[in-house]
Structures are given as structure tokens and as C-alpha cells.
Design an enzyme around this catalytic site. Structure first.
Site, PDB file in Angstrom:
ATOM      1  N   HIS A   9      -3.639   4.376   6.757  1.00 49.63           N
ATOM      2  CA  HIS A   9      -2.562   3.836   5.917  1.00 49.63           C
ATOM      3  C   HIS A   9      -1.189   4.098   6.525  1.00 49.63           C
ATOM      4  CE1 HIS A   9      -5.367   3.193   2.550  1.00 49.63           C
ATOM      5  NE2 HIS A   9      -5.966   4.267   3.023  1.00 49.63           N
ATOM      6  N   ASP A  38       0.813  -1.213   0.000  1.00 46.37           N
ATOM      7  CA  ASP A  38       0.000   0.000   0.000  1.00 46.37           C
ATOM      8  C   ASP A  38       0.856   1.278   0.000  1.00 46.37           C
ATOM      9  OD1 ASP A  38      -1.947   1.936   0.567  1.00 46.37           O
ATOM     10  OD2 ASP A  38      -2.322   1.238   2.617  1.00 46.37           O
TER      11      ASP A  38
END
Ligand SMILES: [Zn+2]
Ligand SMILES: [Zn+2]
Length: 552
Positions: free
Chosen positions: A366, A193
Site C-alpha cells: 500500500h 486507499d
């Protein structure tokens, strides 16, 4: 068959935020990771959603063994209602993710016949020549996972969306020990990610938001209205916890969000003390400083409850002085203007508004750079592909990987549609497949091309000019001076002369052709050419020009 290569083909989510979809292929076996949607950018006028182009998959439909879903956010599940009816393959996901997918499919009437299979974090499934293990990751939603995929060429790790919060609100922390174990055995490829690869340091823990909410609920003189994504279940939990602590009742406003809350409660992913969740009408008579409302609208979506409230357009909720509105989300790129307008409207109604720039009411889900480094060093992959992010995020993530010693030659910054072929010791980008945006507009999927979008763009920017040309049916000659009607182009009163002049111009242009019968395609092109040039010279605008011919 010795020497077959592993193919990695991203169909979405690279060089963009959203519509994540990754294809992994070996010989005649395909697995797909995620099927997300993207919210349209501002220039995609009138488009509701964007989903990945799956022509590559449709051509190989019989090879697809399944779709694996990392977690229940829209950018990972949102395309399923549109793609599943075309692909008809099983979907493997965790329990909460299945709940969220079911809600989505039901909304679009696509639930019947869908094969949704639950795999728990830590569990696994064998799909053709792939053996897939689900490992828990921490993200802003419970039950999020990444995948360890055993392939004939080597082990592939897909991180999903993740961060390394050691004190998550709900769900498990990312399983680093399992990954470390794997790292010592050798990992061929890591897909990780990149959404927040721009940020240095560590992403703060969700706890921070819990503390802020707690303070706000304690001090707010009136109602607290919290808006967030309906899939941010951990955030909804934090709101319920803080409300309970300060004896406030909570009402969820908006059908979609109520549906998700009901599902998450019944599956045990949300916990609420008895009697704290109430319907809006049950709040009559309750003092305002004992009320919390939870709504959608954190992205300024025009039909959301919050935007209706901000516009004094909501049936049951009106802002009154003393209300505190918390926007517990960051605007998705492209939505900033809508969100700012909503915040302004709420201020105008007399509310106190708290959003991420003025208070710690949101942390994202994130990993930042130090967390990305940690994952890379633990997994120690031979090859690395940064996923989920705009091009700059992918590049920065690649730099992070180089900084911990992964050779630049072994890092592939791909874009949607790239085909990466991997052997045990080498990798190469060998081609490109179709990966355009597919637009969903109201009920139609995909039949809306870039031409329609270009027209909408033109209309919205420079307006439209209609030219009505009356010709004699027999001779093809102009019967009268052409009429011109315009909308959204110029102020007719101020530009009267220019419009008159353009009528003459069309008349003169067509008069040259008095010897010829009325040839429509000629007239159409000629009139458009002449007027485009003329209007552009006069106004530097390019309205859409539509000639009509009337035969009399
Ligand atoms: Zn996510
Ligand atoms: Zn995501």
C-alpha cells in the site's frame, strides 16, 4: 432528470481494515466495488469470518448492474461466495482475479451459475448509466486495477489497493499518465486507499524482498520454509526465482495454496522453470540445502500447515536444526498473538525464524504518504473520500489531502453505512444505512447475532453456573436445597464456602414465595438477579447463570 445526485455508500472497509465494499448509485443504477471479508477480532469468539451487511443492496436488487472487483485479495473478494447466491449479479474483474474468485467459489460450492466476466486492465464496461474503465495499479498481487467511472454527475476515480512501485515483480506499475490526463479534464471524486496513510515517505519496492530471499537461499544451511498469504502471488514468484538461482527445489505445502499456484501457473501469472516445482514426496533424498517449502500460516491460523509444523502436528514435515523459516507477511491487526506464538514454537523446535521485525522479508502493498500525495496531485479531484482503513488512517489521509490544497469542506471522512450525495459542485452526508457486521460461523451465515457473541464472551471470561431447583409439582415448594454446578468460574475446592452460601441464598429467596405455585419466569429472573449480585460482590466476576427447574 436534471439535478439527480450521485450516491456513494460504503458498506464496509471504512473505520476497519477488511470487508471492503462500496456502493455507487445514480437514479436506478447501482454498481458495487469489491465484496471482501474481514478476519474476526480476538473478542469475536468462535467466529470464522465477518462479511458486510448487504440489506441495502437486497432491497434494491433489481437496480444492481454488477460488482466490480479491484483485485484478488480476501478483503476484496472473500464475501462473494456468501453474497453472490443472494444477489445473482455479474462480476467484472481481471483474469487472475477471476481465477482466484473461482477457487474461492469452488471451495464453497457456489461456482455454478456465477457470472464472472473478464475485463483486461485498460479495458472497460458500460453498466447502466455508468461507464467504467479499468486502469492498472501496482499492488502485492498481479492484475490489480483501479476504476475510472464516468457518471452523469462527473468522473469518479477509485484507486483500489495501490502503491507506486516502479520496479514491481509482476504486473504493471500504476498508470499515472492515464490519471494525469484525466486530472486535466476534471475529476469529481477520488476514493483512495488509506491503509498505510500513517507512514511517511515511500513504500519500498518489492525488489527489496527479492534481494533478501536471494541472500537467505544462498546462505541457509538447510531447508528454507517460506510462509505467506496464498494470494501474494508476486511473493511466491520471488521465492521460485530465488530458489531457482540457488538450485533449490520448491514444494508447495497445503491444498489451498497448491490450488492457487496451479491456477496462477496455468493462467501465466506465475512462471517456474521446468522441474523446479515438485511434490513433497519427491523431495526424499534431496539434500536439505536444496529444498524450499512454501506454506500458508503467516497469520498463525490454527489449521494452517505452518502452525501444524510448529506444533509437531504435521504429517510430513518436522522442523530439524538447520531449517530457516521466513514469515513473509505482517500480521493483520488482531492476529499478532497467534503469529508470535507460532514464531515461539518454531524457535523451540530449533528453527531459525526470520520475520519482518528482524529481516526485510516483507514489504506491504500500500502507498505511504508521499505516494498518496502524488496520486492526489495528479488526479486533482474536486471531492475526496479516503477509503480502506481504520478511522485514524482516514483522518491522516484527509490531512495529506489538505496539505496538497484540497479544501477541508470538500473532504468527507465517512464510515460504513454513510450516504454521501454529490452534485457537480456540492456534497453532503444525508443519512445512514444498515452496515453491521455479518458473522459467518461454520456453515451458518448471518443468523448469529451479537447476543450469541456476548454469551460466548461471557462464558470464556467468567464461566458458567448452573442452578438446579427441585420443586414439588403440586405445592411449588422447594423440595431440597438447590444444587449448584459451575465450570470455569471458581476453583470449587477453594470456594466451597461461597458456593454453599449461594445455595442457601437461593433457598431463602425462593422460600419467601412458599404461598405461590412454581412460577418459572419469576424463579428464573429472581435466581439470576440474586446470584449475579452475590457472585459479583464475592469475586468481581460475572459468570453466566443458568437456572433449571425440576418438578418432582
Ligand atoms: Zn490488497
Ligand atoms: Zn485490501
Amino acid at each position: 432528470m436534471a439535478g439527480s445526485k450521485l450516491k456513494i455508500v460504503p458498506l464496509g472497509g471504512l473505520s476497519e481494515i477488511g470487508k471492503n465494499m462500496m456502493v455507487i448509485e445514480y437514479e436506478d443504477d447501482i454498481i458495487v466495488i469489491d465484496a471482501g471479508l474481514m478476519f474476526p477480532e480476538e473478542e469475536m469468539l468462535g467466529i470464522d469470518l465477518v462479511i458486510p451487511d448487504i440489506s441495502y443492496l437486497l432491497e434494491r436488487r433489481e437496480n444492481i448492474r454488477g460488482i466490480l472487483i479491484t483485485h484478488g485479495h480476501e478483503d476484496h473478494i472473500g464475501a462473494l461466495p456468501y453474497l453472490l447466491p443472494q444477489l445473482d449479479v455479474p462480476v467484472y474483474c481481471t483474469k487472475l482475479t477471476r481465477g482466484l474468485i473461482s477457487v474461492k467459489l469452488k471451495e464453497r460450492k457456489a461456482l455454478a451459475g456465477a457470472k464472472l466476466k473478464v475485463v483486461s486492465p485498460g479495458g472497460g464496461v458500460t453498466l447502466g448509466k455508468f461507464k467504467v474503465e479499468f486502469f492498472p495499479v501496482c499492488h502485492s498481487i498481479p492484475d490489480a486495477v483501479g476504476f475510472i467511472i464516468y457518471t452523469p454527475v462527473g468522473v469518479v476515480v477509485h484507486s483500489g489497493d495501490f502503491k507506486l512501485d516502479y520496479t514491481p515483480v509482476s504486473g504493471k506499475p500504476t498508470d499515472l499518465s492515464r490519471l494525469a490526463q484525466l486530472g486535466t479534464q476534471g475529476v469529481l471524486l477520488l476514493l483512495s486507499d488509506s491503509t498505510y496513510a500513517e507512514l511517511q515517505g515511500y513504500t519500498p519496492s518489492e525488489r527489496v524482498v527479492g534481494e533478501t530471499l536471494d541472500h537467505i537461499m544462498a546462505d541457509a544451511p538447510g531447508r528454507v520454509i517460506v510462509t505467506t498469504f496464498s494470494s501474494l502471488i508476486s511473493r511466491i514468484q520471488q521465492v521460485i526465482d530465488a530458489a531457482a538461482k540457488h538450485q533449490r527445489r520448491v514444494s508447495v505445502v497445503g491444498r489451498g495454496m497448491r490450488e492457487i499456484v496451479r491456477m496462477a501457473l496455468s493462467l501465466g501469472y506465475l512462471n517456474a522453470p521446468e522441474g523446479i516445482l515438485v511434490r513433497l514426496d519427491e523431495l526424499r533424498g534431496v539434500p536439505h540445502n536444496k529444498i524450499v517449502l512454501v506454506t500458508t500460516g503467516s497469520q498463525g491460523e490454527p489449521t494452517s500447515a505452518l502452525v501444524r509444523i510448529a506444533n509437531r502436528d504435521h504429517q510430513q514435515v518436522r522442523i530439524v536444526p538447520g531449517d530457516t523459516v521466513i514469515i513473509s507477511a505482517t500480521p493483520i491487526p488482531g492476529n499478532e498473538a497467534l503469529v508470535n506464538r507460532t514464531v515461539d514454537d518454531l524457535f523451540k523446535q530449533g528453527a531459525r525464524v526470520l520475520y519482518d521485525k528482524v529481516a526485510r522479508v516483507h514489504v506491504h502493498g500500500h502507498a505511504s504518504q508521499e505516494e498518496l500525495k502524488l496520486l492526489l496531485s495528479v488526479v486533482k479531484p474536486k471531492f475526496f473520500v479516503p477509503v480502506h482503513g481504520e478511522y485514524r488512517h482516514l483522518c491522516l489521509h484527509s490531512k495529506v489531502a489538505q496539505s496538497i490544497g484540497i479544501s477541508e469542506d470538500n473532504i468527507f471522512v465517512l464510515e460504513d453505512g454513510s450516504i454521501l450525495e454529490l452534485g457537480p459542485d456540492s456534497g453532503k452526508v444525508t443519512g445512514k444505512v444498515a452496515s453491521d457486521n455479518v458473522y459467518v460461523d461454520g456453515l451458518s451465515v448471518g443468523d448469529l447475532g451479537s447476543v450469541v457473541l456476548r454469551d460466548r464472551k461471557m462464558l470464556s471470561r467468567d464461566g458458567i453456573v448452573m442452578v438446579i431447583i427441585a420443586v414439588n409439582r403440586q405445592t411449588g415448594r422447594l423440595v431440597s436445597r438447590p444444587d449448584i454446578i459451575s465450570r470455569g468460574f471458581v476453583d470449587i475446592r477453594e470456594s466451597k464456602e461461597m458456593i454453599e452460601e449461594s445455595r442457601d441464598l437461593v433457598a431463602r429467596t425462593l422460600d419467601h414465595r412458599r404461598d405461590r405455585p412454581a412460577d418459572w419466569s419469576f424463579i428464573n429472573t429472581k435466581v439470576r438477579d440474586v446470584l449475579y449480585r452475590y457472585y459479583y460482590e464475592q469475586t468481581k466476576r460475572r459468570p453466566m447463570i443458568l437456572p433449571f427447574m425440576v418438578k418432582v
